[in-house]
Design an enzyme around this catalytic site. Structure first.
Site, PDB file in Angstrom:
ATOM      1  N   GLU A 235      -5.468 -71.233   9.749  1.00 47.75           N
ATOM      2  CA  GLU A 235      -4.639 -70.797  10.886  1.00 47.75           C
ATOM      3  C   GLU A 235      -3.583 -71.866  11.100  1.00 47.75           C
ATOM      4  O   GLU A 235      -3.880 -72.985  11.523  1.00 47.75           O
ATOM      5  CB  GLU A 235      -5.464 -70.620  12.160  1.00 47.75           C
ATOM      6  CG  GLU A 235      -4.613 -70.071  13.293  1.00 47.75           C
ATOM      7  CD  GLU A 235      -5.269 -70.157  14.657  1.00 47.75           C
ATOM      8  OE1 GLU A 235      -4.527 -70.341  15.644  1.00 47.75           O
ATOM      9  OE2 GLU A 235      -6.496 -70.061  14.728  1.00 47.75           O
ATOM     10  N   CYS A 269       0.050 -72.441  18.923  1.00 51.00           N
ATOM     11  CA  CYS A 269       0.514 -71.785  17.701  1.00 51.00           C
ATOM     12  C   CYS A 269       1.116 -70.424  18.005  1.00 51.00           C
ATOM     13  O   CYS A 269       1.965 -69.939  17.255  1.00 51.00           O
ATOM     14  CB  CYS A 269      -0.623 -71.662  16.696  1.00 51.00           C
ATOM     15  SG  CYS A 269      -2.081 -70.830  17.357  1.00 51.00           S
ATOM     16  N   GLU A 369       9.174 -74.240  13.721  1.00 53.68           N
ATOM     17  CA  GLU A 369       8.281 -74.413  14.857  1.00 53.68           C
ATOM     18  C   GLU A 369       8.695 -75.611  15.709  1.00 53.68           C
ATOM     19  O   GLU A 369       8.950 -76.701  15.201  1.00 53.68           O
ATOM     20  CB  GLU A 369       6.842 -74.607  14.362  1.00 53.68           C
ATOM     21  CG  GLU A 369       5.814 -74.562  15.466  1.00 53.68           C
ATOM     22  CD  GLU A 369       4.389 -74.526  14.938  1.00 53.68           C
ATOM     23  OE1 GLU A 369       3.545 -73.856  15.562  1.00 53.68           O
ATOM     24  OE2 GLU A 369       4.118 -75.166  13.910  1.00 53.68           O
TER      25      GLU A 369
END
Length: 471
Positions: A235, A269, A369
């Site tokens: 993940e 996330c 990100e």
């Protein structure tokens, strides 16, 4: 080689706790103990394992009031928000316990068995599972793999982030007090080198990793090079988009998206990092969003009035500031004045919330990100343009669409079919429902946690084919 790790509290940059790494020989012994214990644990019935799991929830609750402040001191989230992680942890634990018996039951084929034959498929534990947990939601993420792995009959080595070492220790203590054998849950504080050493141990059968794309690639490579074809679940990062359609409830949507972007200082996330707004409602949405963002109180996370804490490290703060500065240099316009947040100085971990407009996909702030309290908002002219921009990303964790679906869901459902993500939300974001599979596509990783499919990942199928009648 470094043998000690030190956790630095983000808000005051003081050493909070230290832990000593094991030697390679000691680590190998821990893994051997796990492998031995797992064989006995797998013989315990699922009903008995689930009963221990329910006792574990009670043990965890007993001292859960201590968690919010302890968590704030480790990773910087406001103490006022820590109880939410405890609630989510227990909610996920309860659901995975509730479905364990059915998810792990034999798959019978009696309806299609020929006379004199019996066939079925068993779900068997993998063996020893190494769980590498992150710091941003250490309880919420680790529960996704640790408890289902144990309930499925595996042994777990839990490696917490160096930023949040106490979370794993508290988790494991509650499991042991509930009756989980010590060899079945062991906390291991490891350097990157020792983590690779563990992955390369033949007795480690599976690795569940949550973290950065760079870290995920490293784990995947180590597992590929290890003996025994070690399984891996990853993940990883996200750059999650939201699209505000022309018929969205703007008051509701703005408030939800501010929270989705800035909760935990954007260090999630599945935080909302980019928002696309239909041109017909762009300005009224923007006005509402900025007004709410300006109410956030940045400060010491151990104080109850704070709702926006520091980011995790000085390096992270510097990286976030650079991404914002680069976007402004390229033409983006910041809508929140820096003087509103005097604490947010260079050389500190305090980063002011920021809303950027006049952004596009040539800027890192819309494609890479951020993992900070920053969001870019871009105007679009149609659903088709929004879909193209939402999919224009190396990541694919979640996406959210904000629209009036009370009378007709078809407009939303067309997004479900074309968005390249693991989860598509309608009128909500940044939430994991334990009944749904948690997964990503592209650079957001591979594998599944939570739901029935989370148990599938932590077990293997064994087919049983019986010819009973031989004459």
């Amino acid at each position: 080689m470094t043998t000690i790790q030190t956790t630095i509290s983000p808000h005051n940059q003081e050493a909070f706790v230290t832990r000593t790494y094991p030697s390679e020989q000691d680590l190998d012994k821990l893994i051997e103990n796990a492998s031995i214990a797992q064989k006995a644990w797998s013989a315990v019935s699922i009903d008995d394992r689930v009963a221990i799991g329910r006792k574990f929830m009670g043990e965890f609750r007993k001292r859960s009031d201590e968690i919010p402040l302890e968590l704030s001191r480790q990773m910087g989230r406001p103490v006022s928000q820590g109880a939410g992680e405890v609630r989510g942890f227990l909610e996920r634990a309860e659901y995975m316990l509730d479905i364990a018996s059915s998810a792990l039951a034999d798959v019978t084929l009696e309806n299609t068995d020929k006379p004199g034959f019996r066939r079925y498929i068993k779900r068997c534990p993998l063996g020893v599972v190494l769980v590498v947990a992150p710091w941003n939601f250490p309880y919420l993420v680790s529960i996704n793999s640790v408890l289902p792995a144990i309930i499925a009959g595996n042994a777990v080595l839990l490696k917490p982030s160096p930023q949040t070492p106490l979370t794993a220790e508290r988790f494991a203590l509650a499991l042991i007090r509930a009756g989980v054998p010590r060899g079945i849950i062991q906390v291991v504080h490891l350097s990157p080198e020792l983590t690779n050493h563990a992955i390369n141990n033949r007795s480690v059968n599976f690795v569940s990793f949550t973290g950065s794309v760079v870290g995920g690639r490293s784990v995947a490579k180590a597992a590929a090079d290890a003996p025994g074809f070690t399984g891996v679940a990853l993940e990883l990062g996200g750059k999650d988009p939201a699209y505000v359609r022309a018929d969205a409830d703007l008051d509701y949507t703005a408030a939800e998206l501010v929270d989705g972007a800035f909760f935990n200082s954007g260090q999630s996330c599945c935080a909302v990092e980019r928002i696309y707004v239909h041109e017909s409602v762009y300005q009224p949405f923007l006005d509402r969003f900025v007004a709410i963002a300006k109410t956030y109180k940045l400060g010491d996370p151990t104080l109850p009035e704070t709702n926006l804490g520091p980011v995790v490290s000085l390096a992270s703060a510097a990286r976030i500031r650079k991404q914002v500065a680069d976007a402004v240099t390229a033409g983006a316009k910041p809508l929140i004045a820096e003087e509103i947040y005097p604490q947010a100085k260079d050389g500190t971990t305090y980063v002011a919330p920021q809303v950027l407009v006049d952004v596009d996909h040539s800027m890192d702030v819309m494609t890479e990100e951020t993992f900070g309290p920053v969001v870019g908002i871009q105007k679009v002219s149609s659903d088709e343009e929004a879909i193209q921009l939402m999919n224009d990303s190396p990541y694919g964790l979640t996406a959210s669409v904000w629209t009036n679906a009370e009378d007709d869901q078809e407009a939303f459902l067309k997004f479900v079919d074309v968005l390249e993500t693991g989860t598509v939300f309608l009128n909500r974001c940044d939430y994991l429902d334990p009944a749904l599979a948690w997964c990503g596509v592209k650079d957001s990783g591979r594998g599944v946690s939570l739901s029935k499919f989370g148990y599938d990942q932590l077990t293997r199928a064994k087919s049983v084919h019986m010819k009973i009648k031989t004459s």
